[in-house]
Design a protein around this motif. Sequence first.
Motif, PDB file in Angstrom:
ATOM      1  N   ALA A   1       1.711   4.642   6.330  1.00 41.36           N
ATOM      2  CA  ALA A   1       0.577   4.318   5.458  1.00 41.36           C
ATOM      3  C   ALA A   1       1.005   4.514   4.010  1.00 41.36           C
ATOM      4  CB  ALA A   1      -0.622   5.217   5.772  1.00 41.36           C
ATOM      5  N   PRO A   2       0.747   3.511   3.160  1.00 50.64           N
ATOM      6  CA  PRO A   2       1.090   3.659   1.747  1.00 50.64           C
ATOM      7  C   PRO A   2       0.199   4.707   1.076  1.00 50.64           C
ATOM      8  CG  PRO A   2      -0.116   1.612   2.115  1.00 50.64           C
ATOM      9  CD  PRO A   2       0.132   2.226   3.466  1.00 50.64           C
ATOM     10  N   ALA A   3       0.625   5.184  -0.076  1.00 46.49           N
ATOM     11  CA  ALA A   3      -0.126   6.218  -0.794  1.00 46.49           C
ATOM     12  C   ALA A   3      -1.528   5.748  -1.154  1.00 46.49           C
ATOM     13  CB  ALA A   3       0.630   6.637  -2.042  1.00 46.49           C
ATOM     14  N   ASP A   4      -1.678   4.504  -1.485  1.00 44.83           N
ATOM     15  CA  ASP A   4      -2.981   3.967  -1.890  1.00 44.83           C
ATOM     16  C   ASP A   4      -3.669   3.226  -0.746  1.00 44.83           C
ATOM     17  OD1 ASP A   4      -1.211   1.868  -1.725  1.00 44.83           O
ATOM     18  OD2 ASP A   4      -1.759   0.975  -3.652  1.00 44.83           O
ATOM     19  N   ASP A   5      -3.450   3.678   0.472  1.00 45.11           N
ATOM     20  CA  ASP A   5      -3.940   2.993   1.664  1.00 45.11           C
ATOM     21  C   ASP A   5      -5.460   2.877   1.672  1.00 45.11           C
ATOM     22  OD1 ASP A   5      -4.100   1.826   4.156  1.00 45.11           O
ATOM     23  OD2 ASP A   5      -3.858   3.708   5.250  1.00 45.11           O
ATOM     24  N   PRO A   6      -5.994   1.646   1.666  1.00 41.83           N
ATOM     25  CA  PRO A   6      -7.446   1.469   1.753  1.00 41.83           C
ATOM     26  C   PRO A   6      -7.968   1.604   3.178  1.00 41.83           C
ATOM     27  CG  PRO A   6      -6.386  -0.660   1.513  1.00 41.83           C
ATOM     28  CD  PRO A   6      -5.295   0.392   1.443  1.00 41.83           C
ATOM     29  N   GLY A   7      -7.060   1.747   4.161  1.00 43.10           N
ATOM     30  CA  GLY A   7      -7.475   1.949   5.543  1.00 43.10           C
ATOM     31  C   GLY A   7      -7.843   0.689   6.290  1.00 43.10           C
ATOM     32  N   GLU A   8      -7.498  -0.477   5.761  1.00 42.58           N
ATOM     33  CA  GLU A   8      -7.838  -1.743   6.400  1.00 42.58           C
ATOM     34  C   GLU A   8      -6.839  -2.129   7.497  1.00 42.58           C
ATOM     35  OE1 GLU A   8      -8.554  -6.387   5.042  1.00 42.58           O
ATOM     36  OE2 GLU A   8      -8.268  -4.858   3.520  1.00 42.58           O
ATOM     37  N   PHE A   9      -5.573  -1.701   7.324  1.00 37.65           N
ATOM     38  CA  PHE A   9      -4.514  -2.063   8.258  1.00 37.65           C
ATOM     39  C   PHE A   9      -3.785  -0.838   8.787  1.00 37.65           C
ATOM     40  CE2 PHE A   9      -4.948  -5.754   5.510  1.00 37.65           C
ATOM     41  CZ  PHE A   9      -5.023  -6.781   6.437  1.00 37.65           C
ATOM     42  N   VAL A  10      -3.175  -0.989   9.962  1.00 33.98           N
ATOM     43  CA  VAL A  10      -2.252   0.000  10.516  1.00 33.98           C
ATOM     44  C   VAL A  10      -0.885  -0.654  10.476  1.00 33.98           C
ATOM     45  CG1 VAL A  10      -1.560   1.291  12.569  1.00 33.98           C
ATOM     46  CG2 VAL A  10      -3.994   0.981  12.052  1.00 33.98           C
TER      47      VAL A  10
END
Length: 145
Positions: A89-98
């Motif tokens: 997960a990237p640092a700025d992960d919006p949580g839309e994708f895995v």
Amino acid sequence: MHNKREFPLRGQCLCGAVKYEVEAIGPRMAHCHCSMCRKFHGAAFATFGEARVEDFRWLEGAPLLSSYQAANGTVRRFCSRCGSSMTFAPADDPGEFVQFTLGTLTGPPGVDPDAHIFVGSKAAWDHICDQLPQYEAGRDSKRID
């Protein structure tokens, strides 16, 4: 696309304790050459597929997942028993994708990676021999091929 897709796709860690299922892959799939992926995977690069959160589910062993948060805020999840890398997960992960590691799939994904990312920090001994687009860093960075 070289292989026929048969969904859901299934994957698991090396020891088989952590299992998942994915209903669809996309929209992106890439080989990441950053130094952290190289160190975490012990290889020239790591290949990640992307699935919408609603299309990805853990089937078994989710409590066995451990996380490592790097200094840059990225999070890598892995099986605490065998060490298999499972998600990123990237640092700025919006949580839309895995973003999950394609090497953990038990069968072919039915689609091929579409890019090489973080090529600016790839291993000196790694020679990219395909025609996929190459990016200095992420996909929004300078294209270098």
